[in-house]
Design a protein around this motif. Structure first.
Motif, mmCIF file in Angstrom:
data_model
loop_
_atom_site.group_PDB
_atom_site.id
_atom_site.type_symbol
_atom_site.label_atom_id
_atom_site.label_comp_id
_atom_site.label_asym_id
_atom_site.label_seq_id
_atom_site.Cartn_x
_atom_site.Cartn_y
_atom_site.Cartn_z
ATOM 1 N N GLN A 4 -20.425 -2.140 -41.318
ATOM 2 C CA GLN A 4 -18.980 -2.043 -41.341
ATOM 3 C C GLN A 4 -18.423 -2.135 -39.928
ATOM 4 O O GLN A 4 -18.962 -1.566 -38.994
ATOM 5 N N ARG A 5 -17.343 -2.890 -39.789
ATOM 6 C CA ARG A 5 -16.629 -2.937 -38.523
ATOM 7 C C ARG A 5 -15.695 -1.751 -38.418
ATOM 8 O O ARG A 5 -15.106 -1.335 -39.407
ATOM 9 N N PRO A 6 -15.529 -1.185 -37.210
ATOM 10 C CA PRO A 6 -14.493 -0.184 -37.022
ATOM 11 C C PRO A 6 -13.129 -0.791 -37.354
ATOM 12 O O PRO A 6 -12.887 -1.977 -37.125
ATOM 13 N N ALA A 7 -12.241 0.018 -37.913
ATOM 14 C CA ALA A 7 -10.920 -0.482 -38.297
ATOM 15 C C ALA A 7 -10.165 -0.995 -37.075
ATOM 16 O O ALA A 7 -10.290 -0.467 -35.979
ATOM 17 N N GLY A 8 -9.377 -2.049 -37.291
ATOM 18 C CA GLY A 8 -8.498 -2.523 -36.227
ATOM 19 C C GLY A 8 -9.085 -3.582 -35.329
ATOM 20 O O GLY A 8 -8.489 -3.900 -34.307
ATOM 21 N N HIS A 9 -10.253 -4.147 -35.679
ATOM 22 C CA HIS A 9 -10.861 -5.158 -34.826
ATOM 23 C C HIS A 9 -11.211 -6.414 -35.627
ATOM 24 O O HIS A 9 -12.371 -6.679 -35.916
ATOM 25 N N PRO A 10 -10.224 -7.213 -35.996
ATOM 26 C CA PRO A 10 -10.516 -8.482 -36.667
ATOM 27 C C PRO A 10 -11.225 -9.427 -35.703
ATOM 28 O O PRO A 10 -11.133 -9.282 -34.480
ATOM 29 N N LEU A 11 -11.932 -10.412 -36.274
ATOM 30 C CA LEU A 11 -12.775 -11.291 -35.468
ATOM 31 C C LEU A 11 -12.284 -12.735 -35.509
ATOM 32 O O LEU A 11 -11.804 -13.215 -36.530
ATOM 33 N N LEU A 12 -12.454 -13.419 -34.378
ATOM 34 C CA LEU A 12 -12.342 -14.873 -34.319
ATOM 35 C C LEU A 12 -13.740 -15.399 -34.029
ATOM 36 O O LEU A 12 -14.282 -15.170 -32.944
ATOM 37 N N TYR A 39 -13.370 -6.785 -42.106
ATOM 38 C CA TYR A 39 -12.298 -6.941 -43.086
ATOM 39 C C TYR A 39 -11.468 -8.194 -42.837
ATOM 40 O O TYR A 39 -10.745 -8.658 -43.727
ATOM 41 N N SER A 40 -11.546 -8.776 -41.628
ATOM 42 C CA SER A 40 -10.746 -9.958 -41.325
ATOM 43 C C SER A 40 -11.497 -10.845 -40.350
ATOM 44 O O SER A 40 -11.730 -10.460 -39.205
ATOM 45 N N VAL A 41 -11.858 -12.035 -40.820
ATOM 46 C CA VAL A 41 -12.594 -12.989 -39.988
ATOM 47 C C VAL A 41 -11.904 -14.345 -40.071
ATOM 48 O O VAL A 41 -11.670 -14.872 -41.158
ATOM 49 N N LYS A 42 -11.617 -14.906 -38.910
ATOM 50 C CA LYS A 42 -11.078 -16.260 -38.828
ATOM 51 C C LYS A 42 -12.153 -17.149 -38.211
ATOM 52 O O LYS A 42 -12.726 -16.824 -37.169
ATOM 53 N N ILE A 43 -12.458 -18.274 -38.855
ATOM 54 C CA ILE A 43 -13.503 -19.184 -38.397
ATOM 55 C C ILE A 43 -12.869 -20.360 -37.672
ATOM 56 O O ILE A 43 -11.934 -20.994 -38.177
ATOM 57 N N ALA A 44 -13.374 -20.669 -36.475
ATOM 58 C CA ALA A 44 -12.934 -21.846 -35.717
ATOM 59 C C ALA A 44 -14.111 -22.795 -35.577
ATOM 60 O O ALA A 44 -15.212 -22.385 -35.197
ATOM 61 N N LEU A 45 -13.879 -24.074 -35.889
ATOM 62 C CA LEU A 45 -14.917 -25.099 -35.823
ATOM 63 C C LEU A 45 -14.474 -26.193 -34.855
ATOM 64 O O LEU A 45 -14.157 -27.315 -35.253
ATOM 65 N N PRO A 46 -14.451 -25.892 -33.560
ATOM 66 C CA PRO A 46 -13.978 -26.889 -32.590
ATOM 67 C C PRO A 46 -14.932 -28.071 -32.487
ATOM 68 O O PRO A 46 -16.144 -27.914 -32.567
ATOM 69 N N GLU A 47 -14.366 -29.244 -32.290
ATOM 70 C CA GLU A 47 -15.161 -30.451 -32.097
ATOM 71 C C GLU A 47 -15.128 -30.925 -30.649
ATOM 72 O O GLU A 47 -15.918 -31.782 -30.262
ATOM 73 N N THR A 48 -14.218 -30.392 -29.844
ATOM 74 C CA THR A 48 -14.110 -30.766 -28.435
ATOM 75 C C THR A 48 -13.955 -29.504 -27.605
ATOM 76 O O THR A 48 -13.626 -28.422 -28.120
ATOM 77 N N HIS A 58 -5.392 -18.961 -28.794
ATOM 78 C CA HIS A 58 -4.627 -18.526 -29.965
ATOM 79 C C HIS A 58 -5.363 -17.436 -30.751
ATOM 80 O O HIS A 58 -5.159 -17.297 -31.953
ATOM 81 N N ARG A 59 -6.174 -16.667 -30.070
ATOM 82 C CA ARG A 59 -6.972 -15.628 -30.743
ATOM 83 C C ARG A 59 -6.125 -14.457 -31.218
ATOM 84 O O ARG A 59 -6.534 -13.698 -32.104
ATOM 85 N N GLY A 60 -4.952 -14.263 -30.628
ATOM 86 C CA GLY A 60 -4.124 -13.119 -30.990
ATOM 87 C C GLY A 60 -4.817 -11.815 -30.626
ATOM 88 O O GLY A 60 -5.292 -11.641 -29.508
ATOM 89 N N ARG A 61 -4.929 -10.910 -31.612
ATOM 90 C CA ARG A 61 -5.577 -9.615 -31.367
ATOM 91 C C ARG A 61 -7.032 -9.607 -31.844
ATOM 92 O O ARG A 61 -7.666 -8.558 -31.901
ATOM 93 N N ARG A 62 -7.543 -10.757 -32.180
ATOM 94 C CA ARG A 62 -8.915 -10.836 -32.685
ATOM 95 C C ARG A 62 -9.921 -10.816 -31.537
ATOM 96 O O ARG A 62 -9.684 -11.371 -30.473
ATOM 97 N N ARG A 63 -11.057 -10.209 -31.814
ATOM 98 C CA ARG A 63 -12.161 -10.217 -30.856
ATOM 99 C C ARG A 63 -12.981 -11.492 -31.050
ATOM 100 O O ARG A 63 -13.257 -11.892 -32.176
#
Length: 292
Positions: A4-12, A39-48, A58-63
């Motif tokens: 489990q992730r500690p609350a308040g740390h979404p991921l990029l 609880y919150s994961v955003k996936i980035a698939l950069p090609e360059t 553009h990570r915002g508050r995500r780690r």
């Protein structure tokens, strides 16, 4: 039961394109573990490289979590450094790639396997780490060495292929070739040798100062200068000269090297030629999640 992730740390999660080619299965497993444990994961698939930098911006508050090799980690850290955001939050790493191109990750204490590394991102401890900042704005998180390679005019082409700043570094053809290039340019011997001159190490005339103290001047040839971080706010500086019985080793906060058009290897990349460069230790400049 998933970690489990500690609350308040979404991921990029930034997935390096080479990692997807080299070991897509490990990438999938790592992504599944991270998605199950946060609880919150955003996936980035950069090609360059530009897309990777844009994802960081553009990570915002995500780690940020990097799935890839040493070069992918360095690229993310450089992007954070340019935004003056290195110390904002810890960075996670799941090292995927040939053994020779994840050596830095292993030296930092990150597990080599995808599942333990992903779990360390989710419930590991934060480790504060030093880095070197040079006078051109570059960073070094592991070590640098001069000479950068076994010398020879033809070697420059191979070295330049390892430079992460190339705009076409992730073209379809180069994507598969990158692993081979990095394998061939992985950590250099302490005394590199000139092709066709067996028994004659590369020698350069360099002026080396550590915290203003002169270690060697241009009237003396050197085999190698190496600088390594990780000594509680001080760098370890080693100068190897052909007329010395043993290497000269000191600890310092700042190192200046001057000479005639020298190249250096900083972490995974070749830089130069330059005539002078100063590196300064920035203590505890960034944080990495590692197993508890």
């Amino acid at each position: 039961m998933s970690a489990q992730r500690p609350a308040g740390h979404p991921l990029l999660v930034i997935i390096d394109p080479t990692a997807r080619v080299v070991d897509g299965e490990s990438v999938r497993i790592a992504k599944d573990v991270l998605c199950a444990g946060s609880y919150s994961v955003k996936i980035a698939l950069p090609e360059t490289a530009e897309e990777a930098d844009r994802a960081v911006a553009h990570r915002g508050r995500r780690r940020i979590v990097v799935i890839g090799d040493d070069g992918a980690l360095l690229r993310a850290l450089r992007a954070l450094h340019h935004e003056r955001a290195l110390g904002e939050a810890p960075v996670g790493l799941v090292p995927i790639g040939p053994r020779s191109v994840v050596s830095l990750a292993r030296s930092l204490g990150v597990p080599a396997e995808a599942v333990p590394a992903a779990r360390a991102v989710l419930d590991g401890a934060e480790r504060a780490l030093d880095l070197l900042i040079d006078d051109s704005g570059g960073i070094v998180i592991g070590a640098l060495r001069i000479p950068s390679r076994s010398a020879g005019p033809g070697a420059a082409v191979a070295d330049d292929a390892d430079d992460d700043d190339g705009q076409h570094w992730w073209t379809p053809v180069e994507r598969t070739a990158r692993s081979l290039v990095r394998t061939l340019t992985a950590p250099i011997p302490a005394l590199p040798r000139l092709p066709g001159r067996e028994g004659h190490p590369v020698r350069q005339r360099l002026r080396v100062e550590a915290d203003g103290i002169l270690l060697t001047d241009l009237d003396h040839a050197v085999h190698e200068v190496s600088v390594r971080t990780g000594l509680d706010g001080l760098a370890e500086v080693i100068v190897r000269r052909p007329d010395d019985e043993g290497p000269m080793c000191v600890r310092a906060r700042s190192v200046t090297v001057s000479g005639r058009d020298f190249r250096y290897r900083a972490d995974a990349a070749i830089s130069g030629p330059v005539r002078t460069r100063t590196w300064t230790v920035r203590p505890a400049a960034w944080r990495l999640t590692v197993p508890r």
